[in-house]
Write a protein that holds these residues in place. Sequence first.
Motif, PDB file in Angstrom:
ATOM      1  N   ALA A 126       0.832  -1.199   0.000  1.00  0.00           N
ATOM      2  CA  ALA A 126       0.000   0.000   0.000  1.00  0.00           C
ATOM      3  C   ALA A 126       0.871   1.255   0.000  1.00  0.00           C
ATOM      4  O   ALA A 126       0.583   2.233  -0.704  1.00  0.00           O
ATOM      5  CB  ALA A 126      -0.928  -0.010   1.206  1.00  0.00           C
ATOM      6  N   THR A 127       1.924   1.241   0.778  1.00  0.00           N
ATOM      7  CA  THR A 127       2.847   2.383   0.819  1.00  0.00           C
ATOM      8  C   THR A 127       3.573   2.541  -0.510  1.00  0.00           C
ATOM      9  O   THR A 127       3.785   3.657  -0.993  1.00  0.00           O
ATOM     10  CB  THR A 127       3.866   2.197   1.957  1.00  0.00           C
ATOM     11  N   PHE A 128       3.954   1.416  -1.101  1.00  0.00           N
ATOM     12  CA  PHE A 128       4.620   1.444  -2.408  1.00  0.00           C
ATOM     13  C   PHE A 128       3.734   2.117  -3.449  1.00  0.00           C
ATOM     14  O   PHE A 128       4.203   2.971  -4.222  1.00  0.00           O
ATOM     15  CB  PHE A 128       4.961   0.021  -2.842  1.00  0.00           C
ATOM     16  N   TYR A 129       2.443   1.766  -3.461  1.00  0.00           N
ATOM     17  CA  TYR A 129       1.526   2.367  -4.422  1.00  0.00           C
ATOM     18  C   TYR A 129       1.453   3.877  -4.238  1.00  0.00           C
ATOM     19  O   TYR A 129       1.415   4.640  -5.210  1.00  0.00           O
ATOM     20  CB  TYR A 129       0.124   1.768  -4.261  1.00  0.00           C
ATOM     21  N   VAL A 130       1.410   4.322  -2.995  1.00  0.00           N
ATOM     22  CA  VAL A 130       1.313   5.754  -2.721  1.00  0.00           C
ATOM     23  C   VAL A 130       2.595   6.470  -3.142  1.00  0.00           C
ATOM     24  O   VAL A 130       2.558   7.569  -3.714  1.00  0.00           O
ATOM     25  CB  VAL A 130       1.020   6.008  -1.230  1.00  0.00           C
ATOM     26  N   ILE A 131       3.750   5.846  -2.889  1.00  0.00           N
ATOM     27  CA  ILE A 131       5.030   6.475  -3.230  1.00  0.00           C
ATOM     28  C   ILE A 131       5.180   6.630  -4.742  1.00  0.00           C
ATOM     29  O   ILE A 131       5.555   7.704  -5.240  1.00  0.00           O
ATOM     30  CB  ILE A 131       6.202   5.665  -2.651  1.00  0.00           C
ATOM     31  N   VAL A 132       4.890   5.567  -5.503  1.00  0.00           N
ATOM     32  CA  VAL A 132       5.056   5.670  -6.961  1.00  0.00           C
ATOM     33  C   VAL A 132       4.033   6.646  -7.538  1.00  0.00           C
ATOM     34  O   VAL A 132       4.321   7.342  -8.527  1.00  0.00           O
ATOM     35  CB  VAL A 132       4.954   4.285  -7.646  1.00  0.00           C
ATOM     36  N   ASN A 133       2.862   6.716  -6.921  1.00  0.00           N
ATOM     37  CA  ASN A 133       1.881   7.705  -7.367  1.00  0.00           C
ATOM     38  C   ASN A 133       2.381   9.120  -7.095  1.00  0.00           C
ATOM     39  O   ASN A 133       2.217  10.017  -7.932  1.00  0.00           O
ATOM     40  CB  ASN A 133       0.540   7.478  -6.669  1.00  0.00           C
ATOM     41  N   ALA A 134       2.994   9.325  -5.928  1.00  0.00           N
ATOM     42  CA  ALA A 134       3.516  10.648  -5.584  1.00  0.00           C
ATOM     43  C   ALA A 134       4.626  11.073  -6.547  1.00  0.00           C
ATOM     44  O   ALA A 134       4.672  12.230  -6.989  1.00  0.00           O
ATOM     45  CB  ALA A 134       4.032  10.646  -4.149  1.00  0.00           C
ATOM     46  N   LEU A 135       5.506  10.139  -6.896  1.00  0.00           N
ATOM     47  CA  LEU A 135       6.572  10.444  -7.840  1.00  0.00           C
ATOM     48  C   LEU A 135       6.001  10.789  -9.217  1.00  0.00           C
ATOM     49  O   LEU A 135       6.482  11.708  -9.896  1.00  0.00           O
ATOM     50  CB  LEU A 135       7.532   9.263  -7.954  1.00  0.00           C
ATOM     51  N   THR A 136       4.975  10.056  -9.619  1.00  0.00           N
ATOM     52  CA  THR A 136       4.324  10.349 -10.895  1.00  0.00           C
ATOM     53  C   THR A 136       3.641  11.704 -10.861  1.00  0.00           C
ATOM     54  O   THR A 136       3.653  12.448 -11.850  1.00  0.00           O
ATOM     55  CB  THR A 136       3.289   9.254 -11.224  1.00  0.00           C
ATOM     56  N   THR A 137       3.064  12.048  -9.713  1.00  0.00           N
ATOM     57  CA  THR A 137       2.397  13.338  -9.561  1.00  0.00           C
ATOM     58  C   THR A 137       3.369  14.494  -9.762  1.00  0.00           C
ATOM     59  O   THR A 137       3.010  15.531 -10.320  1.00  0.00           O
ATOM     60  CB  THR A 137       1.737  13.431  -8.171  1.00  0.00           C
ATOM     61  N   LEU A 138       4.605  14.321  -9.332  1.00  0.00           N
ATOM     62  CA  LEU A 138       5.617  15.364  -9.540  1.00  0.00           C
ATOM     63  C   LEU A 138       5.822  15.629 -11.028  1.00  0.00           C
ATOM     64  O   LEU A 138       5.904  16.786 -11.474  1.00  0.00           O
ATOM     65  CB  LEU A 138       6.937  14.954  -8.889  1.00  0.00           C
ATOM     66  N   PHE A 139       5.902  14.551 -11.814  1.00  0.00           N
ATOM     67  CA  PHE A 139       6.054  14.736 -13.253  1.00  0.00           C
ATOM     68  C   PHE A 139       4.796  15.360 -13.847  1.00  0.00           C
ATOM     69  O   PHE A 139       4.885  16.226 -14.730  1.00  0.00           O
ATOM     70  CB  PHE A 139       6.344  13.404 -13.946  1.00  0.00           C
ATOM     71  N   LEU A 140       3.625  14.925 -13.390  1.00  0.00           N
ATOM     72  CA  LEU A 140       2.378  15.458 -13.934  1.00  0.00           C
ATOM     73  C   LEU A 140       2.196  16.932 -13.587  1.00  0.00           C
ATOM     74  O   LEU A 140       1.557  17.682 -14.334  1.00  0.00           O
ATOM     75  CB  LEU A 140       1.196  14.633 -13.436  1.00  0.00           C
ATOM     76  N   ALA A 141       2.764  17.367 -12.455  1.00  0.00           N
ATOM     77  CA  ALA A 141       2.749  18.797 -12.127  1.00  0.00           C
ATOM     78  C   ALA A 141       3.579  19.564 -13.153  1.00  0.00           C
ATOM     79  O   ALA A 141       3.197  20.653 -13.611  1.00  0.00           O
ATOM     80  CB  ALA A 141       3.286  19.015 -10.716  1.00  0.00           C
ATOM     81  N   TYR A 142       4.723  18.997 -13.513  1.00  0.00           N
ATOM     82  CA  TYR A 142       5.558  19.586 -14.561  1.00  0.00           C
ATOM     83  C   TYR A 142       4.814  19.577 -15.897  1.00  0.00           C
ATOM     84  O   TYR A 142       4.876  20.550 -16.670  1.00  0.00           O
ATOM     85  CB  TYR A 142       6.866  18.801 -14.672  1.00  0.00           C
ATOM     86  N   PHE A 143       4.116  18.496 -16.180  1.00  0.00           N
ATOM     87  CA  PHE A 143       3.333  18.362 -17.407  1.00  0.00           C
ATOM     88  C   PHE A 143       2.280  19.473 -17.491  1.00  0.00           C
ATOM     89  O   PHE A 143       2.115  20.115 -18.540  1.00  0.00           O
ATOM     90  CB  PHE A 143       2.674  16.985 -17.428  1.00  0.00           C
ATOM     91  N   ALA A 144       1.584  19.718 -16.377  1.00  0.00           N
ATOM     92  CA  ALA A 144       0.583  20.788 -16.331  1.00  0.00           C
ATOM     93  C   ALA A 144       1.240  22.151 -16.538  1.00  0.00           C
ATOM     94  O   ALA A 144       0.681  23.040 -17.193  1.00  0.00           O
ATOM     95  CB  ALA A 144      -0.165  20.747 -15.004  1.00  0.00           C
ATOM     96  N   ARG A 145       2.432  22.325 -15.973  1.00  0.00           N
ATOM     97  CA  ARG A 145       3.160  23.590 -16.138  1.00  0.00           C
ATOM     98  C   ARG A 145       3.515  23.822 -17.603  1.00  0.00           C
ATOM     99  O   ARG A 145       3.452  24.948 -18.104  1.00  0.00           O
ATOM    100  CB  ARG A 145       4.416  23.573 -15.277  1.00  0.00           C
ATOM    101  N   ARG A 146       3.888  22.757 -18.294  1.00  0.00           N
ATOM    102  CA  ARG A 146       4.201  22.886 -19.720  1.00  0.00           C
ATOM    103  C   ARG A 146       2.968  23.326 -20.503  1.00  0.00           C
ATOM    104  O   ARG A 146       3.059  24.132 -21.444  1.00  0.00           O
ATOM    105  CB  ARG A 146       4.729  21.559 -20.260  1.00  0.00           C
ATOM    106  N   LEU A 147       1.828  22.798 -20.124  1.00  0.00           N
ATOM    107  CA  LEU A 147       0.584  23.201 -20.776  1.00  0.00           C
ATOM    108  C   LEU A 147       0.304  24.686 -20.527  1.00  0.00           C
ATOM    109  O   LEU A 147      -0.113  25.415 -21.436  1.00  0.00           O
ATOM    110  CB  LEU A 147      -0.585  22.357 -20.246  1.00  0.00           C
TER     111      LEU A 147
END
Length: 231
Positions: A126-147
């Motif tokens: 369960a913790t692993f799922y949350v951690i990989v999601n959090a790391l992905t969220t960092l990239f998606l924040a950058y993705f939104a910034r590019r937009l």
Amino acid sequence: MKELVFMLADLWMIFAGFFYGWKFIRRYNNYLLGLEWMIVATSGSNFLVWSLLGGDPGSFLFDIAYFFDAFSRSVGITLILVMGLMHVTHRYKPTLAADIGAFALAIAAGLYLQQFRGHELHVGPATFYVIVNALTTLFLAYFARRLWKIRAKGLAIGAALATAAGTAIAVTYDFFPISGDDEYRTIFYTLALATWGTQLFVYFMSYRALHNHNVATGAEPSSNEQSVARA
């Protein structure tokens, strides 16, 4: 009414997965995102059939549902998603071996995580799922910034909100059951399916906007030129 809303949310995710997954492949030759979108849709189709047949945890459909869930939560809508989106953010074009390796890793993760199925909380996975999601969220924040930088402000806001909702679902999934939900977690899965379907839709539209911007600025060829090159 609650079950009807659940089915509509699942059908929305199934439609978004198959429809936009095919567009990723047909229009942009992006097999990473296209196949992952279709895998999510297949997962939703299996989940819908399993639910309509009574939701028996002893059914082989439940085994399939758990595999697809682990597949996408561990690697699919994390590593594969980032690799696929990097095509329009960093001009990253993975080799066929990298594509196959990413999906092979997702399959291995889905099979390995099968051992942690059940109603009890397994803190490690369960913790692993949350951690990989959090790391992905960092990239998606950058993705939104590019937009935002290319003046696609509506999509930037949409991508940010969809990502925030997806993160909330990831955290709630194992650690914070919704009070008053039934034993099948109908309320939670309704919210989750609606959120995941919306993410598939918003990320496709955002990808398209960045692709079109890249083509307009000469950073990459149009989809038609790519098709001619492959021919």
